[in-house]
Design a protein around this motif. Structure first.
Motif, PDB file in Angstrom:
ATOM      1  N   SER A  51       1.132  -1.035   0.256  1.00  0.00           N
ATOM      2  CA  SER A  51       0.294   0.291   0.562  1.00  0.00           C
ATOM      3  C   SER A  51       0.982   1.358  -0.001  1.00  0.00           C
ATOM      4  O   SER A  51       1.684   1.561   0.528  1.00  0.00           O
ATOM      5  N   CYS A  52       0.474   2.073  -0.147  1.00  0.00           N
ATOM      6  CA  CYS A  52       0.952   3.676  -0.550  1.00  0.00           C
ATOM      7  C   CYS A  52       0.001   4.484  -0.290  1.00  0.00           C
ATOM      8  O   CYS A  52      -0.564   4.935  -0.700  1.00  0.00           O
ATOM      9  N   ALA A  53       0.687   5.732   0.771  1.00  0.00           N
ATOM     10  CA  ALA A  53      -0.439   6.649   1.343  1.00  0.00           C
ATOM     11  C   ALA A  53       0.427   8.020   0.716  1.00  0.00           C
ATOM     12  O   ALA A  53       1.788   7.459   1.551  1.00  0.00           O
ATOM     13  N   PRO A  54      -0.635   9.238   0.606  1.00  0.00           N
ATOM     14  CA  PRO A  54      -1.593   9.442  -0.182  1.00  0.00           C
ATOM     15  C   PRO A  54      -2.088   8.530  -1.847  1.00  0.00           C
ATOM     16  O   PRO A  54      -0.204   8.250  -1.894  1.00  0.00           O
ATOM     17  N   PHE A  55      -2.509   8.132  -2.073  1.00  0.00           N
ATOM     18  CA  PHE A  55      -2.855   7.170  -3.283  1.00  0.00           C
ATOM     19  C   PHE A  55      -3.461   8.115  -4.193  1.00  0.00           C
ATOM     20  O   PHE A  55      -4.022   8.403  -5.474  1.00  0.00           O
ATOM     21  N   THR A  56      -4.443   9.647  -2.688  1.00  0.00           N
ATOM     22  CA  THR A  56      -4.640  10.517  -4.051  1.00  0.00           C
ATOM     23  C   THR A  56      -4.243  11.918  -3.113  1.00  0.00           C
ATOM     24  O   THR A  56      -4.602  11.957  -2.503  1.00  0.00           O
ATOM     25  N   VAL A  57      -3.564  13.173  -4.491  1.00  0.00           N
ATOM     26  CA  VAL A  57      -3.444  14.365  -3.907  1.00  0.00           C
ATOM     27  C   VAL A  57      -3.312  15.140  -4.551  1.00  0.00           C
ATOM     28  O   VAL A  57      -3.126  14.972  -5.742  1.00  0.00           O
ATOM     29  N   VAL A  91      -0.416   6.136  -7.837  1.00  0.00           N
ATOM     30  CA  VAL A  91      -0.908   7.568  -7.467  1.00  0.00           C
ATOM     31  C   VAL A  91      -2.198   8.941  -8.622  1.00  0.00           C
ATOM     32  O   VAL A  91      -1.237   8.501  -9.269  1.00  0.00           O
TER      33      VAL A  91
END
Length: 426
Positions: free
Chosen positions: A332-338, A421
């Motif tokens: 997982s990766c955060a954030p995936f919307t920026v 992303v």
């Protein structure tokens, strides 16, 4: 009935009354020289009296199969100028009695010993010699300027030596290792140059064999690709075939990985292959965990009779994870919307969760935005842009990762397919 003793030699062969002589006997089969007792010693004049020797060593404790005696004063009753005498004595051990044959004679001059010499000290009193080396002893005392330039060492064998630098109070005695056939305890026998007078120094000299430690060479290891808990064998050679493997002890064996960590190796001692080669069976430690395939070196230490010896080389090898090794994975990766305003700020960070992140060498966002790894553990990683991406356009981006493959040891590049992303304007 007593068995016989064979006398190896007597020095000197001509003695004054009161002078000291030295006797070396052949080892007596079945007799322990540590417990044997010497007794009933006499000097028997041919066709004459038997003179009891009062002052002599009663055992072989001072030196191997040798002892000293002093010519008794009773010889003053003999007619001069000299008397041919037969040496007789007995040796007892464990209830068994041995006696000399009537075949060893010396001359006793009917004159009281007036030795010209005295020896107060000898330095050193212990030396190590081989056929190529020499030893020099410093003697202090009196009368050395009257000594003959050659002397003898009396002990398990008779050894010639040379006197140099003689003065009234000191001199040097040089011993050639090639002249010493039997190692053991000796005393120095001096000769007066102008007379027949002799003198045996009262101080014992210990001559030991000088043995150079062997040099070990690591020949090979099998297998040469290892992972945790692997068993392997080392082939080792030594340069000296006369040095026994029984005197060699293998110490620490360590494997040093190219990345910096060290792994211990346990071993089970030496297995003889020949006089110059041996094998050592080993097991690689299970810790620390090998995560990447990489080169390493094996280092070994050893001793000979308790003293460190030279090991000329190290062996190259390869470490790899226990097969099959898992490739890194980003879950997982955060954030995936920026939004663009946030991603271009200096405080922006990506947070990743996954496995085997230690394999990652570098990571890139999209085609051209390089990230730096800010913090990392095996399953968590935080990254930031090396340079804020001021020109980034809205859209969907993926990560390109360069990593070190744990199975091949090579670096590879992959685009992470399942993580995307999205960058928006607002």
């Amino acid at each position: 009935m007593p068995s016989f003793i064979d006398i190896k030699f007597v020095l000197p062969t001509m003695l004054n009354i009161g002078a000291e002589g030295f006797i070396c006997v052949q080892p007596i089969p079945g007799v322990d020289q540590a417990t044997a007792i010497i007794h009933d010693m006499t000097l028997d004049v041919s066709d004459g009296a038997s003179h009891a020797v009062v002052q002599y060593q009663r055992d072989f404790a001072s030196a191997d199969w040798t002892f000293s005696f002093f010519v008794p004063q009773s010889f003053l009753s003999e007619a001069g100028p000299a008397a041919l005498t037969t040496i007789k004595f007995k040796v007892s051990d464990g209830g068994n009695i041995f006696q000399t044959r009537d075949d060893c004679t010396i001359y006793v001059e009917i004159d009281t010993d007036k030795s010209l010499f005295s020896v107060a000290s000898i330095t050193p009193t212990s030396v190590k010699l081989d056929a190529q080396s020499t030893a020099k002893l410093l003697l202090t005392g009196t009368g050395f300027d009257k000594a003959y330039s050659n002397c003898n060492l009396v002990g398990p064998s008779s050894v010639g030596a040379t006197i140099t630098g003689a003065s009234a109070t000191n001199c040097s005695v040089t011993i050639e290792g090639s002249d010493v056939s039997v190692f053991g305890t000796y005393r120095i026998l001096l000769f007066a140059e102008a007379t027949h007078d002799t003198f045996i120094a009262p101080i014992f000299i210990h001559i030991e064999e000088k043995i150079l430690p062997p040099i070990l060479t690591l020949l090979s290891m099998n297998p040469s690709i290892l992972w945790q808990g692997n068993n392997f064998s080392l082939e080792i050679s030594k340069d000296d075939a006369t040095c026994a493997w029984d005197d060699v002890r293998i110490g620490d064996i360590q494997i040093n990985a190219a990345s910096g960590y060290t792994m211990d190796v346990s071993h089970r001692g030496i297995i003889h292959v020949s006089n110059t080669e041996c094998r050592v069976d080993c097991t690689l430690s299970s810790l620390p965990k090998v995560r990447l395939k990489e080169t390493a070196t094996l280092k070994l230490s050893a001793t000979n009779k308790g003293k460190p010896i030279n090991v000329t080389n190290m062996l190259p090898l390869t470490l790899r994870p226990s097969p099959p090794a898992s490739i890194f994975r980003i879950n997982s990766c955060a954030p995936f919307t920026v939004i663009k305003a946030f991603i271009t700020s200096t405080n922006f960070r990506f947070h990743f969760v996954g496995d085997n992140f230690e394999q990652i060498v570098s990571i890139q966002f999209g085609d051209s935005y390089q990230l730096s790894i800010f913090t990392r553990t095996s399953n968590r990683m935080e990254c930031k842009f090396l340079t804020p991406p001021g020109t980034i356009q809205p859209g969907t981006y993926q990560f390109t990762v360069r990593y070190k493959n744990p199975n091949s040891g090579t670096e590879q590049t992959v685009v992470v397919q399942k993580i995307r992303v999205t960058v928006t304007l607002s």
